[in-house]
Enzyme design. Structure first.
Site, PDB file in Angstrom:
ATOM      1  N   CYS A  49       3.193   8.519   0.851  1.00  0.00           N
ATOM      2  CA  CYS A  49       4.192   7.563   1.771  1.00  0.00           C
ATOM      3  C   CYS A  49       4.195   6.459   1.190  1.00  0.00           C
ATOM      4  O   CYS A  49       3.282   5.829   0.516  1.00  0.00           O
ATOM      5  CB  CYS A  49       3.264   7.597   3.195  1.00  0.00           C
ATOM      6  SG  CYS A  49       3.732   6.466   4.271  1.00  0.00           S
ATOM      7  N   CYS A 107       6.501  -3.799  15.860  1.00  0.00           N
ATOM      8  CA  CYS A 107       6.039  -2.619  16.750  1.00  0.00           C
ATOM      9  C   CYS A 107       4.573  -3.093  17.175  1.00  0.00           C
ATOM     10  O   CYS A 107       3.683  -3.231  16.268  1.00  0.00           O
ATOM     11  CB  CYS A 107       6.228  -1.290  16.093  1.00  0.00           C
ATOM     12  SG  CYS A 107       7.831  -0.957  15.650  1.00  0.00           S
ATOM     13  N   ASN A 132      -3.442   6.127  16.386  1.00  0.00           N
ATOM     14  CA  ASN A 132      -4.767   6.022  15.788  1.00  0.00           C
ATOM     15  C   ASN A 132      -5.385   4.424  15.951  1.00  0.00           C
ATOM     16  O   ASN A 132      -4.770   3.478  15.655  1.00  0.00           O
ATOM     17  CB  ASN A 132      -4.565   5.883  14.015  1.00  0.00           C
ATOM     18  CG  ASN A 132      -3.850   7.207  13.480  1.00  0.00           C
ATOM     19  OD1 ASN A 132      -4.831   8.487  13.696  1.00  0.00           O
ATOM     20  ND2 ASN A 132      -2.900   7.344  13.049  1.00  0.00           N
ATOM     21  N   GLU A 146       1.045  -1.183  -0.107  1.00  0.00           N
ATOM     22  CA  GLU A 146       0.037  -0.130  -0.042  1.00  0.00           C
ATOM     23  C   GLU A 146       0.888   1.195  -0.236  1.00  0.00           C
ATOM     24  O   GLU A 146       2.009   1.251   0.527  1.00  0.00           O
ATOM     25  CB  GLU A 146      -0.897  -0.109   0.992  1.00  0.00           C
ATOM     26  CG  GLU A 146      -2.177  -1.015   1.258  1.00  0.00           C
ATOM     27  CD  GLU A 146      -3.052  -1.144   2.321  1.00  0.00           C
ATOM     28  OE1 GLU A 146      -4.234  -1.179   2.144  1.00  0.00           O
ATOM     29  OE2 GLU A 146      -2.354  -1.077   3.554  1.00  0.00           O
ATOM     30  N   GLU A 198      10.560  -1.557   7.304  1.00  0.00           N
ATOM     31  CA  GLU A 198      11.620  -0.840   7.886  1.00  0.00           C
ATOM     32  C   GLU A 198      12.693  -0.628   6.796  1.00  0.00           C
ATOM     33  O   GLU A 198      13.294  -1.600   6.174  1.00  0.00           O
ATOM     34  CB  GLU A 198      12.084  -1.714   9.089  1.00  0.00           C
ATOM     35  CG  GLU A 198      13.677  -0.967   9.196  1.00  0.00           C
ATOM     36  CD  GLU A 198      13.753   0.262   9.817  1.00  0.00           C
ATOM     37  OE1 GLU A 198      12.861   0.801  10.911  1.00  0.00           O
ATOM     38  OE2 GLU A 198      14.428   0.995   9.175  1.00  0.00           O
ATOM     39  N   CYS A 215       6.521  -6.375   7.508  1.00  0.00           N
ATOM     40  CA  CYS A 215       7.545  -5.728   8.305  1.00  0.00           C
ATOM     41  C   CYS A 215       7.860  -6.895   9.502  1.00  0.00           C
ATOM     42  O   CYS A 215       6.951  -7.447   9.940  1.00  0.00           O
ATOM     43  CB  CYS A 215       7.079  -4.310   8.922  1.00  0.00           C
ATOM     44  SG  CYS A 215       8.761  -3.775   9.847  1.00  0.00           S
ATOM     45  N   CYS A 272      -0.893   6.407   9.927  1.00  0.00           N
ATOM     46  CA  CYS A 272       0.163   5.890  10.333  1.00  0.00           C
ATOM     47  C   CYS A 272       0.274   4.575  11.132  1.00  0.00           C
ATOM     48  O   CYS A 272      -0.890   4.566  11.875  1.00  0.00           O
ATOM     49  CB  CYS A 272       1.100   6.915  11.494  1.00  0.00           C
ATOM     50  SG  CYS A 272       2.343   7.794  10.862  1.00  0.00           S
ATOM     51  N   CYS A 305       1.384  -1.506  15.728  1.00  0.00           N
ATOM     52  CA  CYS A 305       1.195  -1.074  14.335  1.00  0.00           C
ATOM     53  C   CYS A 305       0.728  -2.235  13.689  1.00  0.00           C
ATOM     54  O   CYS A 305       1.187  -3.668  13.893  1.00  0.00           O
ATOM     55  CB  CYS A 305       2.695  -0.913  13.845  1.00  0.00           C
ATOM     56  SG  CYS A 305       2.831  -1.029  11.926  1.00  0.00           S
ATOM     57  N   SER A 348      11.524   6.646  14.650  1.00  0.00           N
ATOM     58  CA  SER A 348      10.287   6.430  15.370  1.00  0.00           C
ATOM     59  C   SER A 348      10.776   6.085  16.773  1.00  0.00           C
ATOM     60  O   SER A 348      11.390   4.610  17.155  1.00  0.00           O
ATOM     61  CB  SER A 348       9.947   5.057  14.525  1.00  0.00           C
ATOM     62  OG  SER A 348       8.491   4.735  14.915  1.00  0.00           O
ATOM     63  N   LEU A 349      10.527   7.019  17.591  1.00  0.00           N
ATOM     64  CA  LEU A 349      11.167   6.714  18.916  1.00  0.00           C
ATOM     65  C   LEU A 349       9.962   6.240  20.095  1.00  0.00           C
ATOM     66  O   LEU A 349      10.317   5.208  20.388  1.00  0.00           O
ATOM     67  CB  LEU A 349      11.845   8.057  19.577  1.00  0.00           C
ATOM     68  CG  LEU A 349      12.454   7.950  20.686  1.00  0.00           C
ATOM     69  CD1 LEU A 349      13.771   7.106  20.941  1.00  0.00           C
ATOM     70  CD2 LEU A 349      12.728   9.473  21.182  1.00  0.00           C
ATOM     71  N   ASN A 350       9.023   6.859  20.149  1.00  0.00           N
ATOM     72  CA  ASN A 350       7.760   6.346  21.033  1.00  0.00           C
ATOM     73  C   ASN A 350       8.021   6.166  22.676  1.00  0.00           C
ATOM     74  O   ASN A 350       6.838   5.474  22.678  1.00  0.00           O
ATOM     75  CB  ASN A 350       7.393   5.289  20.058  1.00  0.00           C
ATOM     76  CG  ASN A 350       7.338   5.527  18.439  1.00  0.00           C
ATOM     77  OD1 ASN A 350       6.612   6.636  18.176  1.00  0.00           O
ATOM     78  ND2 ASN A 350       7.505   4.574  17.744  1.00  0.00           N
TER      79      ASN A 350
HETATM   80  S1  SF4 Z   1       5.941   0.900  12.751  1.00  0.00           S
HETATM   81 FE1  SF4 Z   1       7.108   0.653  10.863  1.00  0.00          FE
HETATM   82  S2  SF4 Z   1       8.892  -0.437  11.647  1.00  0.00           S
HETATM   83 FE2  SF4 Z   1       7.336  -0.999  13.438  1.00  0.00          FE
HETATM   84  S3  SF4 Z   1       6.064  -2.770  12.503  1.00  0.00           S
HETATM   85 FE3  SF4 Z   1       5.223  -0.834  11.497  1.00  0.00          FE
HETATM   86  S4  SF4 Z   1       6.093  -0.713   9.675  1.00  0.00           S
HETATM   87 FE4  SF4 Z   1       7.363  -2.167  10.887  1.00  0.00          FE
END
Ligand code: SF4
Length: 365
Positions: free
Chosen positions: A105, A116, A315, A92, A185, A112, A358, A119, A239-241
């Site tokens: 994007c 995370c 989200n 996508e 990633e 991936c 995101c 996600c 991407s710290l978070n």
């Molecule tokens: S946030 Fe980015 S690096 Fe983390 S699982 Fe999702 S796509 Fe992968």
């Protein structure tokens, strides 16, 4: 004999390949221009080549392109594209209009491996890396769709002449910015990502300014060091978070390999071009990383780094374990950062209703 995909070749490799078909050196520039600037999908379009040359190319080569499986538009003007790849996998890309920008994007992997926890892409695991041309083809495909936009505008932001619309010479919308923040990633698909960036930035190919292209990583330190030496000065986003290893280990397993302290040290060493900042992305998760203490710790961690922070209120999607903090919490958090002279922006959630926001990409219908 299998045919050669011309988009899998660099300009130099293309020169050699065309020479092997008996074509003159200058033809490689012309073919390159057809592939990337004019978006040709067949050799018959290449009208400045002779009939014989086009026939030779038809016999020995082909031009890859993505198959548009689905195009969805959200009421805020965001569009999501589901593309089919040659092997049947799907990826996508998301187009996000915002004031004077139109940002695409793009994905770098099918799925991936980073896992995370907040996600949706990470939930399905990694299927495979994208080839360089599959990364670039997302830009070419969306650019083509925009010059012939078939979708009726979903809401005022897409009406002709509205603020936020960026029109190209052809009258179609023009992509102004590229972010490598879709599925995958980018730095764990290092070679193909670098090959794609070279095509995106090459003035003979897609000709994006390096200031308009942003690569986002979960923090793969060795590859960040390699990128710093590559001489490709695109913008870097981390991407710290989280502000403690405890929390980051739980929500981003990659942190067990590259903990926060080492990641921050790598950011400090990263060779930033003048007047550039590293962007730190901070997905805000209710009661996980949104406290006053987190805000204070974040300021301490980022001290001395030329940077800005993008706060992204989570989200929510059905089945997710996390909640979005309320607006007041997000604003208080932002004020802590601003109080320490950190540039901090709260990102508006775009495209959530079509799972285009995101961390919501899955590569399926
Ligand atoms: S946030 Fe980015 S690096 Fe983390 S699982 Fe999702 S796509 Fe992968």
């Amino acid at each position: 004999m299998t045919k050669k995909n011309l988009k899998s070749l660099s300009l130099l490799e293309l020169q050699d390949f065309l020479a092997s078909l008996g074509m003159k050196k200058y033809r490689s520039n012309q073919v390159y221009q057809w592939l990337y600037q004019k978006g040709a999908v067949s050799f018959d379009e290449m009208t400045n080549l002779s009939k014989e040359e086009r026939a030779a190319l038809n016999e020995k080569a082909y031009i890859s392109s993505l198959i548009l499986v689905k195009r969805q538009a959200a009421s805020d003007g965001t569009e999501k594209y589901l593309f089919g790849l040659e092997d049947g996998n799907r990826i996508e890309s998301v187009l996000i209009p915002d004031e004077d920008r139109l940002t695409l994007c793009i994905s770098t992997q099918v799925g991936c491996a980073m896992d995370c926890k907040f996600c949706l892409t990470g939930k399905g695991g990694l299927k495979r890396n994208l080839e360089g041309h599959e990364i670039v083809d997302q830009v070419i495909a969306v650019r083509k769709l925009l010059s012939n936009p078939p979708l009726p505008p979903p809401s005022p932001p897409c009406q002709g002449g509205e603020k936020g619309e960026v029109r190209g010479d052809t009258g179609g919308l023009r992509i102004t910015n590229i972010v490598l923040m879709g599925m995958g990633e980018p730095l764990s698909n290092y070679d193909n990502t670098i090959a794609a960036l070279k095509i995106l930035l090459d003035e003979k190919a897609l000709n994006f300014s390096n200031r308009k292209v942003t690569l986002s990583t979960a923090g793969l330190i060795p590859q960040m060091e390699m990128l710093g030496k590559e001489g490709i000065t695109v913008n870097l986003a981390i991407s710290l978070n989280a502000t403690t290893d405890d929390v980051r280990n739980k929500i981003m397993p990659i942190n067990k390999k590259y903990p926060i302290k080492e990641l921050v040290a790598a950011c400090k060493k990263f060779p930033l071009p003048k007047r550039r900042r590293i962007t730190f992305e901070y997905v805000m998760l209710k009661d996980i990383n949104d406290t006053k203490e987190d805000g204070e710790r974040l300021c301490k961690l980022l001290k001395g780094i030329r940077c800005k922070v993008n706060l992204i209120p989570f989200n929510e999607y059905s089945g997710s374990d996390f909640k979005r903090p309320d607006d007041e919490t997000v604003e208080k958090f932002r004020e802590i950062l601003m109080g320490h002279h950190l540039m901090a922006i709260t990102r508006k959630s775009k495209g959530a209703e079509i799972l285009a926001a995101c961390g919501q990409l899955r590569g399926s219908n």
